[in-house]
Structures are given as C-alpha cells and as structure tokens.
Design an enzyme around this catalytic site. Structure first.
Site, PDB file in Angstrom:
ATOM      1  N   GLU A 187     -24.917 -62.465  35.781  1.00  0.00           N
ATOM      2  CA  GLU A 187     -24.514 -63.687  35.058  1.00  0.00           C
ATOM      3  C   GLU A 187     -25.654 -64.699  35.004  1.00  0.00           C
ATOM      4  O   GLU A 187     -25.464 -65.865  35.347  1.00  0.00           O
ATOM      5  CB  GLU A 187     -23.276 -64.314  35.711  1.00  0.00           C
ATOM      6  CG  GLU A 187     -22.049 -63.440  35.634  1.00  0.00           C
ATOM      7  CD  GLU A 187     -20.750 -64.191  35.891  1.00  0.00           C
ATOM      8  OE1 GLU A 187     -20.778 -65.183  36.615  1.00  0.00           O
ATOM      9  OE2 GLU A 187     -19.714 -63.758  35.343  1.00  0.00           O
ATOM     10  N   GLU A 256     -16.629 -57.204  34.065  1.00  0.00           N
ATOM     11  CA  GLU A 256     -15.673 -57.802  35.010  1.00  0.00           C
ATOM     12  C   GLU A 256     -14.423 -58.244  34.263  1.00  0.00           C
ATOM     13  O   GLU A 256     -14.408 -59.306  33.645  1.00  0.00           O
ATOM     14  CB  GLU A 256     -16.283 -59.012  35.741  1.00  0.00           C
ATOM     15  CG  GLU A 256     -17.361 -58.659  36.731  1.00  0.00           C
ATOM     16  CD  GLU A 256     -17.924 -59.878  37.454  1.00  0.00           C
ATOM     17  OE1 GLU A 256     -17.216 -60.897  37.582  1.00  0.00           O
ATOM     18  OE2 GLU A 256     -19.100 -59.813  37.865  1.00  0.00           O
TER      19      GLU A 256
HETATM   20  C1  GAL Z   1     -18.157 -63.709  38.319  1.00  0.00           C
HETATM   21  C2  GAL Z   1     -19.224 -63.118  39.226  1.00  0.00           C
HETATM   22  C3  GAL Z   1     -18.594 -62.276  40.322  1.00  0.00           C
HETATM   23  C4  GAL Z   1     -17.481 -63.042  40.966  1.00  0.00           C
HETATM   24  C5  GAL Z   1     -16.490 -63.482  39.932  1.00  0.00           C
HETATM   25  C6  GAL Z   1     -15.352 -64.288  40.462  1.00  0.00           C
HETATM   26  O1  GAL Z   1     -18.634 -64.749  37.586  1.00  0.00           O
HETATM   27  O2  GAL Z   1     -20.110 -62.331  38.468  1.00  0.00           O
HETATM   28  O3  GAL Z   1     -19.576 -61.920  41.232  1.00  0.00           O
HETATM   29  O4  GAL Z   1     -18.022 -64.131  41.612  1.00  0.00           O
HETATM   30  O5  GAL Z   1     -17.105 -64.289  39.007  1.00  0.00           O
HETATM   31  O6  GAL Z   1     -14.648 -63.561  41.372  1.00  0.00           O
END
Ligand code: GAL
Length: 851
Positions: A187, A256
């Site tokens: 990110e 994600e």
């Molecule tokens: C994303 C990040 C993950 C985790 C997630 C929230 O932005 O890439 O590592 O932090 O948010 O759980």
C-alpha cells in the site's frame, strides 16, 4: 559415401511438436499474466486465495488450517513475511518454530495449494512496527520507505535473503514449487504521494530491485497506482469492483478482500456479514476480476508482543472464515465455499470472455460471459439495499433479494445467490475445562530499590523506545521532589496535583511506592494527560512513572518516528510557591520490570524468587503483581483459552511462551443492529459493547505438556487471579434457515441431468463437531418462521410435525440432513405459499447423556 538421413513421418511430427512447444515457452511453463488472469502453465485461472499468517498460529496448527482453507474452496494461501520476527537483531536470523517460513510453505504445497508471498518487507498488518525490526530505526541516516540509501540497502538485503531461501528450496512455481506470486512493498500509493519525487524514485527502485531477482513469477504491488511494469497493481478494500489496473494488459486482482476487521483494546469487535462479503466478491468477479484474496481467512493470534498499534488486541480473529482458535466459523466458511464452487463452475466463461452488461432495471444488471465454444455464464445483480426485485432475463423471471447477486453458470439456472445462506450457523461456547481450582502463588514486583541500580540518569525526559529499543513494554521514569515541611498542604490544605503529558500508551503513577493513579491513551488518541492528586510528605519524595507501550504503530506517514512515553511537561501544582516544573530535573530510567529481568515467566527463572503461598495469594488488589500456578493439560482436542475477565491489564506466559498482552478494558462503540445490506464499513456491525474488548486468550495445545504446566501472569493493576479459568471452545448449537427454493449447488449436476423436481429440493444440513452429537431440537418450524439463530419464531404457517420430524432424523447423530419437502412433514401446511424451515439444535459432547 554417407547414407542420407531418412526422416520417418513420426520423427517429423515429433520435431514439429518440439518446435511448436519451443515457440511457446512463456505460455507453457511458469507463471505469467495477461489482461484476463494470472496464467499458470499456460492456463488462465480464476484464483481464490486467503491470508493465513504463519506466526499468528503454531506450526502444529498449520496443516489443519490449510486443509480447512482447501475445503473452503481456496486455491492459494497468502502470507506476509515478518521481518522483525526473522531478524530480531541485525544479522541474527530466526526461521524456527512459528517463524519456520519454509515449513509453512511446504505445508501449503503438500495440500496442493499455491502461495502468494508478500515479502514487503513493510507489511502493516497490525503487526508491531509494521514488520520492521526496531533496530532498523537506529541505522545511521535511515529514513523508511523512501529514496534513502541505508533503507534501500536494508530492504534489498532482507528481500534477497528471502528470495534466495525460496530459490534454494525450489519453492517458486517456475522451479516446480507453490509460489505463484510475490509482493514488494505494501500500500505504498498514498504514502508515495506524500513523499513526492523521492517516493516516485523509491517505488521505481523497489520494482526494479524485485523484478531483478528473477523469481520467474510475477510481482504485485497492492494499492500502488504507479506500479511500474511488469509489476501488477492490485486493489485492497471492502469492495474492489470499481478498480481498474494501471495498464490494459494487467489482470484485475484484489489482494485484500477484508473478511471482517481487526480489534483494538477499548473498542468493539467487528463483524462483516457473509452475505455482503459474498456480494462484494461476486461484484468483483462479474466485472472481470480473476484473483481474490480474503484478508484474513484465518486471522489467528498476536502472540507475545507482536501486536501493532498501539492498542491492537492479542486476538487477530478478524471475523474470518476460520476463527482465531482454528475452528470453522459458520455460516462464513460454508457460504463462501458455495460461492467459490459457483464461481468455479463459471471459470471457462470468465477467463475466455469479457462481460456484456445489460440493464435489467433501475438498480439491476446482468453481466453475461458468452464464449466462443458456446458456453455462457451470467451474474444477475440487485444493488438495491432495500427491496427485492423480479427481473426478466433470457425470457425467464428471476427473483433477486436486496443487495445480492445470483450466479447462473449456464445463463439459465441459479445455483447460488449471495444473500441466501443455506449452510448452518454454528454457535460457539467457552466451557470450563476442569473443576479443579488453580493454586495461585504471588510475587510483588519490587519497586523500592529501583533507582539505585537504574540504567541511566540524565537531565530531562527521554523518548521511551529510544531507551527500551522495544525490549520490554515497560519503562520507569523516576525522579525525586523535595517538599519543605512548612508547606501549607502538610497541615491540612489542598493536596498538590501532578499533571503529566505522555505520548502514550498507558501510564501508572507511583508516589513513594504507592500507586497514585493510572491513565490510558485510546485508539482515537494515544496521548495521555494524567491529572491527579499526589500524596507527598515533607522531605524527599520519590515519583516513579511506569510508562507502558501497547504495541508500536504499524501504519501512517513516518510512523517510525512517532514518540512513545513520558515526554512532558511534568508539573506539580499546588505547592506554596505555585507550580513546580519537574520536566528538566534529573530523571533515572529502568528498562523493564524486575520480574522480567529475573525471567520469572520462564521455567528456568521462576524459582529465583520466593513466591507467596496461601489462600489469599491469588487475590492481590494491589498493582504490579506476578501470579503463578501450575496446571495439567485438559483432555480432548478442543481449542483452549484463558478467561481473564477478573483481571486488569498485563501479560501471560505458559511454560515460558508468551500468550500475549491482556487488557479487560470495556468496549466502547455502537452495537445497534447489523443489516447485511448497504455499503459495509468497519463501524457497521459492532458487537460486545460494554464487555471487555477481549476476554479469552488462546492457549495453543502444542505449548502444553501433559502435567505441571507453568502459568505466569503479570498484572499491572490488581485483579482476582482465583477467578481465571482455562476454558475449552466447542460448538454449543447449530441453526439452519433454508427456504424451499433455495438455489443449491449440491444438486447442480442432478439439474443438468434433468432429474425430477423432487431431487432439486434443498436440504437442511446440521452437523456438530466431531465427538459431539445432536442432543435436542430447541426450535423447528416448516412453514413461514422468522427471526435469527437463537431467536427463531413461528410464523402464520407452521407444520405441527416440524419438531418430531427433526427429532426423528437428528437426535443422537453427529450430523443429519432433512429435505425441505412437504412429504417429510406429513403434508403441506400452506399450499401455494413459499415455505422455509428454521431449526436450532443443541450439540453435546458424546460423553454426556441425552437431555
Ligand atoms: C491494509 C493493510 C493490511 C492491514 C489491513 C487492515 O491496508 O495492507 O496490512 O493492515 O489494511 O487490516
């Protein structure tokens, strides 16, 4: 004269084939991609992936977790690589135990799944310091995640170390291994923008550095619109259907898909309804997405001091399809599994064709994938969050629940709808594992002699991590205050007040060895202002401030430079000459607790002090207390946890292994209702308001020996250890709520073979855990019941035989199924009405007699 070489027709064909294969090397071996999908061994694939972070469980759990992921229809396991776990001090590596990365990947490989390796090395992940080792901050001239030579050297060194290890073990797909994708950075997009040209230069450098490592599999950068070719940029979020890759020749990947959300001490527990998660995934796939990863599929536990933050809880359950303890969470796991099967039935169409979009109404759309060999798959969507819609598609009518998508792998039959949950709901319970009371012993942390052998004394207040280097959560700030015996407050006046400014995260104030009070930062504001009376006497007084870190930050611009600890000012008010500023006087520092330095938590160190025994040893209402007890491992296979409700704040160790931080601070939030419809955001479906944010702390079975396990607790505030109990997690009951015309994948093949309608009737499936059986039917109604698991109610239509039918088929069984057909219930209680069945059954251990 030499004989001319004669070519047989077979040899010629073989040669032609060889030439053909040679001309297609990139398409046939290794992993590549095109605009449609990741291509493995020449085949475009729709890949379903899930995050399981290896240090968040134990190696003994890995096989079971991966198998449950496979059963859930996953093709890929995704994990970060945890730099600070692997290199705790510069050049000293740890790839053992929970950090045995190769063993984890081999477990995935043995299960026949692929792996997505997110090396980072910045990982965020609610992990301490975002995965960076704290020592990295002290490399001269370093600046994190930007165009800075010391940082780039360190990042390259670690990335190379991991890539070489993977190559040595032949773990990349290009070498026959399971790793099909890697990730560099995490990110960086929003961060890079803030860094300007240096950010831009850094991201290009990072991409080149990674690609130069020649792994034979693609690299991904998530949330980085500027990901340079050939690196694929990917989306993270609750929804990603609006995402477009930065080049038309890159596939649409979702690294994600947040299955729930993380928990912070003082906050509530977040849930994400599976109907909405399935809807989000189907939306992504219908838009042409071809890779989706659930973050998390198993969240697990932040053992030890690995939680980031500040204030991230020890549980990293995440409302994931596999819960913290490794148990399947239903209906999340099962409903997604059915979604995955439906998507896979469409795979040929999805990878071959681009969708044609058809409007079916103001909030309704069809996405149709027609492909050359004559196949067709369709997704029918109703984005209306409030009402059902009936749509006409290919001359047939389809009924779509609000906020849902129906999947039609043949453009005709609905086999899955994201809002119709056919699988059971499991209710979990935490039950006492033995009637035996633990025998507690106590040792009071010694604070009297502290300043005498303290680490250092200096003028003014020091930043906490600069002093502790994060070797402990605790740092003592000690100073003394001389009080003139003529001060008015000594003869009955108002006592003085101390005001202390701290950068976080928790603070306990001791005056002359007595606790004066405590103050805490919160997830909204980690800073603390302590304001309280102090009990001073004439002469020299000792003020000792115990500053406590609760996880180092893992995200935010230059989070590595955020301060922790008492930075001041520290000011005494109410003395005769007004206020006295203590900020710039002499302060002494002690890193960590005495008990920590004596290793009281370990098998070796625990006998180095005299523990207080007796009836009241477990009930210290005073702060800074060590508790100790021994226990035997409970029988059975169920996951174990400690119920810490009676305690305040501290840390737990079993046989020297750290279970993590505990804190029973009450959850503040808004727990009013939760509808699966409408755009999900993490504040939406909160639970646990007014209860301790985290009450149960996972005790991995593999950390126990059969008898005499050493349990040590350090309690900061005071609590009643005699009420701590070791509990077993088990399924207490199961519910199902399925309608007569539920789309059902199980019968999909029967449909295609044109079996009679009766075969297409869906069934209620109930199953308790292995070793349990269904001991009672609490509720059963075939008709028009309503409500939710635990609070079902009969509707206007109800078959009087409901209860007996369910009892007959299910009581005494570990699992049972009942077809939703009137003949099973002695007739139709209300013809021409759409009926359903709702059941709630009780699960009991096989050893328990029938109720
Ligand atoms: C994303 C990040 C993950 C985790 C997630 C929230 O932005 O890439 O590592 O932090 O948010 O759980």
């Amino acid at each position: 004269m030499r004989e001319p070489i004669r070519h047989s027709p077979l040899a010629a064909a073989t040669a032609a084939l060889t030439l053909f294969l040679l001309l297609l090397p990139s398409a046939k071996c290794g992993v590549t991609y095109d605009r449609k999908a990741i291509i493995i061994n020449g085949q475009r694939r729709i890949l379903i992936s899930g995050s399981i972070h290896y240090p968040r469980s134990t190696p003994e759990m890995w096989e079971g977790l991966v198998q449950k992921a496979k059963d859930g229809g996953l093709d890929v396991i995704q994990t970060y690589v945890f730099w600070n776990g692997h290199e705790p001090s510069p050049g000293k590596y740890n790839f053992e135990g929970r950090y045995d990365l190769v063993r984890f990947i081999r477990t995935v490989q043995r299960a026949g799944l692929y792996l997505h390796l997110r090396i980072g090395p910045y990982i965020c992940g609610e992990w301490n310091f975002g995965g960076f080792p704290v020592w990295l901050k002290y490399v001269p001239g370093i600046s994190f995640r930007t165009d800075n030579e010391p940082f780039k050297n360190a990042m390259q060194g670690f990335t190379q170390k991991i890539v070489e290890m993977m190559k040595r073990e032949s773990l990349f797909e290009s070498q026959g291994g399971p790793i099909i994708l890697s990730q560099i950075e995490n990110e960086y997009g929003p961060e890079g923008k803030a860094f300007g040209p240096a950010g831009h230069a850094y991201v290009n450098w990072a991409a080149n550095m990674a690609v130069g490592m020649d792994t034979g599999v693609p690299w991904v950068m998530c949330k980085e619109d500027d990901a340079p070719d050939p690196v694929i940029n990917a989306c993270n979020g609750f929804y990603c259907d609006a995402f477009i890759p930065n080049k038309p020749y890159k596939p649409m990947m979702w690294t994600e898909a947040w299955s729930g959300w993380f928990t912070e001490f003082g906050g509530t527990v977040h849930q994400r309804p599976v109907e909405d998660l399935a809807f989000a995934v189907a939306r992504f796939i219908q838009k042409g997405g071809s890779f989706i990863n659930y973050y998390m599929y198993h969240g697990g536990t932040n053992f030890g001091r690995t939680a980031g933050g500040p204030f991230i809880t020890t549980s990293y359950d995440y409302d994931a399809p596999i819960d913290e303890f490794g148990s399947i969470r239903e209906p999340k796991h099962g409903h997604l599994k059915e979604l995955h099967r439906a998507i896979k039935l469409c795979e040929n169409a999805l990878v071959s064709a681009d969708p044609t979009v058809l409007s079916l109404g103001p909030y309704q759309q069809a996405h149709i994938f027609n492909y050359q060999t004559g196949g067709c798959a369709a997704f029918l969507a109703n984005y209306n969050p409030k009402s059902y819609a009936t749509v006409l598609f290919n001359n047939l009518h389809y009924n779509l629940p609000p906020w849902s998508i129906s999947i039609l792998p043949d453009c005709r039959n609905v086999i899955f709808n994201t809002a119709k949950v056919g699988v059971q709901t499991s209710q979990m319970q935490m039950l006492g594992s033995s009637n035996e009371q633990l025998l507690w012993e106590r040792y009071d942390e010694e604070i009297a002699s502290m300043a005498d052998n303290s680490l250092l004394t200096t003028t003014g207040l020091l930043e906490q991590i600069n002093v502790t280097r994060d070797t402990s959560d605790y740092l003592w700030y000690i100073t003394s205050v001389d009080v003139n015996s003529n001060e008015r407050f000594l003869s009955g006046g108002q006592p003085p007040v101390i005001i202390i400014q701290s950068a976080g995260h928790a603070l306990h104030v001791f005056v002359n060895g007595q606790l004066s009070g405590s103050a805490y930062g919160s997830k909204e504001n980690r800073r603390i202002t302590y304001n309280g009376n102090v009990n001073l006497h004439g002469g020299s007084n000792r003020i000792a401030l115990l500053s406590v870190a609760v996880g180092l930050p893992n995200v935010g611009t230059h989070f590595e430079s955020w301060n922790t600890g008492v930075l001041g000012p520290v000011v005494l008010h109410g003395l005769d000459d007004g206020k006295r500023d203590l900020t710039w006087q002499q302060w002494s520092y002690q890193v960590g607790l005495k008990g920590e330095s004596m290793n009281l938590n370990s098998l070796e160190g625990t006998s180095s002090v005299e523990w207080m025994q007796g009836d009241f040893a477990g009930q210290a209402q005073q702060p800074l207390t060590w508790f100790r007890a021994y226990f035997d491992a409970p029988g059975g296979q169920e996951p174990l946890a400690l119920d810490m409700r009676s305690m305040g704040k501290g840390q737990i160790w079993i046989n020297g292994q750290s279970i993590g931080r505990y804190w029973t601070v009450y959850a503040n939030g808004d727990c009013r209702g939760c509808s699966y419809t409408g755009t999900y955001r993490s504040p939406k479906c909160q639970t646990g308001c007014g209860e301790p944010t985290q009450r149960w702390y996972h005790v991995p079975r593999s950390w126990l020996q059969p008898s005499r396990n050493l349990l040590v607790i350090f309690e900061e505030l005071g609590g009643d250890a005699t009420k701590i109990s070791l509990v077993k997690q088990s399924v207490s009951g199961v519910c199902a709520d399925v309608s007569e015309w539920h789309p059902t994948i199980r019968n999909w093949h029967l449909d295609s073979y044109g079996k009679p309608e009766e075969f297409r009737r869906p069934k209620v499936h109930l199953h308790c855990s292995p070793g349990q059986f269904i001991s009672a039917i609490k509720f059963a109604s075939f008709g028009t019941p309503y409500g939710a698991c635990g609070s079902f109610l009969q509707g206007a239509c109800h078959s009087p035989n409901s209860h007996t039918t369910l009892e007959k088929k299910c009581i005494g069984q570990e699992r049972c199924e009942v077809a939703i057909t009137p003949s099973n219930f002695g007739g139709d209680p209300c013809p021409n009405v759409m009926k359903k069945i709702a059941v709630e059954a009780v699960c009991s251990p096989a050893t328990q007699p029938l109720q």
